[in-house]
Design a protein around this motif. Structure first.
Motif, PDB file in Angstrom:
ATOM      1  N   UNK A 135       2.033   7.796  17.484  1.00  0.00           N
ATOM      2  CA  UNK A 135       0.608   7.785  17.154  1.00  0.00           C
ATOM      3  C   UNK A 135       0.360   7.590  15.661  1.00  0.00           C
ATOM      4  N   UNK A 136       1.432   7.592  14.870  1.00  0.00           N
ATOM      5  CA  UNK A 136       1.309   7.249  13.466  1.00  0.00           C
ATOM      6  C   UNK A 136       0.953   8.387  12.545  1.00  0.00           C
ATOM      7  N   UNK A 137       1.222   9.642  12.936  1.00  0.00           N
ATOM      8  CA  UNK A 137       0.926  10.737  12.014  1.00  0.00           C
ATOM      9  C   UNK A 137       2.133  11.668  11.848  1.00  0.00           C
ATOM     10  N   UNK A 138       3.324  11.034  11.705  1.00  0.00           N
ATOM     11  CA  UNK A 138       4.528  11.824  11.437  1.00  0.00           C
ATOM     12  C   UNK A 138       4.453  12.442  10.050  1.00  0.00           C
ATOM     13  N   UNK A 139       5.228  13.476   9.833  1.00  0.00           N
ATOM     14  CA  UNK A 139       5.217  14.202   8.566  1.00  0.00           C
ATOM     15  C   UNK A 139       6.645  14.630   8.250  1.00  0.00           C
ATOM     16  N   UNK A 140       6.847  15.118   7.038  1.00  0.00           N
ATOM     17  CA  UNK A 140       8.184  15.463   6.566  1.00  0.00           C
ATOM     18  C   UNK A 140       8.386  16.970   6.565  1.00  0.00           C
ATOM     19  N   UNK A 141       9.614  17.394   6.870  1.00  0.00           N
ATOM     20  CA  UNK A 141      10.008  18.788   6.742  1.00  0.00           C
ATOM     21  C   UNK A 141      10.740  19.043   5.423  1.00  0.00           C
ATOM     22  N   UNK A 142      10.876  18.018   4.595  1.00  0.00           N
ATOM     23  CA  UNK A 142      11.586  18.171   3.328  1.00  0.00           C
ATOM     24  C   UNK A 142      10.684  17.988   2.114  1.00  0.00           C
ATOM     25  N   UNK A 143       9.490  17.389   2.312  1.00  0.00           N
ATOM     26  CA  UNK A 143       8.591  17.130   1.193  1.00  0.00           C
ATOM     27  C   UNK A 143       7.155  17.488   1.563  1.00  0.00           C
ATOM     28  N   UNK A 144       6.401  17.921   0.565  1.00  0.00           N
ATOM     29  CA  UNK A 144       4.986  18.228   0.776  1.00  0.00           C
ATOM     30  C   UNK A 144       4.231  16.952   1.152  1.00  0.00           C
ATOM     31  N   UNK A 159       0.733  24.361   7.364  1.00  0.00           N
ATOM     32  CA  UNK A 159       0.738  23.006   7.917  1.00  0.00           C
ATOM     33  C   UNK A 159      -0.677  22.466   7.976  1.00  0.00           C
ATOM     34  N   UNK A 160      -0.867  21.316   7.364  1.00  0.00           N
ATOM     35  CA  UNK A 160      -2.137  20.588   7.409  1.00  0.00           C
ATOM     36  C   UNK A 160      -1.923  19.372   8.309  1.00  0.00           C
ATOM     37  N   UNK A 161      -2.577  19.306   9.488  1.00  0.00           N
ATOM     38  CA  UNK A 161      -2.301  18.207  10.419  1.00  0.00           C
ATOM     39  C   UNK A 161      -2.682  16.837   9.881  1.00  0.00           C
ATOM     40  N   UNK A 162      -3.491  16.795   8.831  1.00  0.00           N
ATOM     41  CA  UNK A 162      -3.853  15.508   8.234  1.00  0.00           C
ATOM     42  C   UNK A 162      -2.829  15.037   7.208  1.00  0.00           C
ATOM     43  N   UNK A 163      -2.099  15.989   6.616  1.00  0.00           N
ATOM     44  CA  UNK A 163      -1.216  15.636   5.507  1.00  0.00           C
ATOM     45  C   UNK A 163       0.236  16.039   5.708  1.00  0.00           C
ATOM     46  N   UNK A 164       0.459  17.160   6.360  1.00  0.00           N
ATOM     47  CA  UNK A 164       1.798  17.719   6.454  1.00  0.00           C
ATOM     48  C   UNK A 164       1.814  19.104   5.825  1.00  0.00           C
ATOM     49  N   UNK A 165       2.927  19.472   5.240  1.00  0.00           N
ATOM     50  CA  UNK A 165       3.050  20.819   4.673  1.00  0.00           C
ATOM     51  C   UNK A 165       2.521  20.857   3.241  1.00  0.00           C
ATOM     52  N   UNK A 166       1.871  21.985   2.908  1.00  0.00           N
ATOM     53  CA  UNK A 166       1.349  22.204   1.569  1.00  0.00           C
ATOM     54  C   UNK A 166       1.565  23.666   1.202  1.00  0.00           C
ATOM     55  N   UNK A 167       1.631  23.978  -0.079  1.00  0.00           N
ATOM     56  CA  UNK A 167       1.896  25.363  -0.497  1.00  0.00           C
ATOM     57  C   UNK A 167       0.871  26.341   0.065  1.00  0.00           C
ATOM     58  N   UNK A 168       1.353  27.508   0.450  1.00  0.00           N
ATOM     59  CA  UNK A 168       0.484  28.577   0.962  1.00  0.00           C
ATOM     60  C   UNK A 168       0.471  29.715  -0.048  1.00  0.00           C
TER      61      UNK A 168
END
Length: 222
Positions: A135-144, A159-168
């Motif tokens: 569906x074109x919204x893959x994200x990384x487990x190694x980079x923000x 986890x931000x479903x629009x971007x991926x992971x971000x600092x909490x």
């Protein structure tokens, strides 16, 4: 006629002996077509490989032929519930007339894995990830996700479903994940903590695409 391999995702009664059937197809993604049941045409059974062809009447597709290519894949108990979950994901999220064949192969392989695998989590997570990428919204487990900074093992992330992971924030809660766990997932680690994180993250990612309407198939596991 152009015959291709298909599986039934869902069907509902339309009128008399006619049904609307949702198929996942080998070369056209998901299609919805009108199928007429008769004495010569046995009922269509989910998780059964078929060869099918269809014609067009205006914007509608009409099933012109559908023949079984074998017996239904043997799925029972929770394995069957998992397969219905996969079907509902495909019905809700797959694009119509998508020419990519990769997800059809993944779908078929996952059904066979569910039938024989000792555990169910790994086949499910595999399919969810392939669907997310498709569906074109893959994200990384190694980079923000926002700035592509490397994830730090000593930091917490959300986890931000629009971007991926971000600092909490500084305190671990239900919406945050340890950087060490994310990096372990990227390395293929299969600990209980990693499995829990993957399940929660993929569910969040898919629910974002599904919208407010919940999946009915998840009720099987409640």
């Amino acid at each position: 006629m152009d015959w291709q391999r298909v599986y039934v995702l869902h069907q509902k009664h339309f009128s008399d002996s006619r049904y609307w059937v949702e198929f996942i197809t080998e070369r056209h993604g998901r299609i919805s077509a009108l199928w007429r049941k008769n004495k010569k045409a046995p009922p269509l059974i989910p998780f059964t490989p078929y060869h099918a062809t269809w014609t067009h009447r205006g914007q509608q597709k009409i099933v012109a032929g559908c023949e079984s290519m074998g017996s239904p894949i043997a799925l029972h108990g929770n394995r069957l519930f998992c397969a219905f979950y996969i079907n509902e994901l495909c019905e809700r999220l797959l694009l119509v007339d998508d020419e990519s064949s990769s997800l059809f192969k993944c779908y078929e392989n996952t059904l066979h894995e569910l039938a024989v695998s000792d555990g169910l989590e790994q086949p499910l997570r595999y399919f969810e990830w392939q669907l997310i990428c498709h569906l074109g919204f893959e994200f990384s487990f190694t980079h923000e996700g926002f700035n592509n900074k490397p994830i730090c093992k000593d930091q917490l992330y959300r986890f931000n479903p629009r971007l991926g992971f971000e600092p909490a924030g500084e305190f671990l809660n239900n919406g945050s994940y340890r950087g060490a766990d994310l990096l372990a997932i990227a390395q293929g680690e299969q600990s209980a903590d990693c499995a829990r994180v993957i399940k929660m993250v993929f569910r969040h990612a898919l629910q974002h695409k599904l919208g407010a309407k919940l999946l009915k198939s998840r009720e099987y596991f409640s």
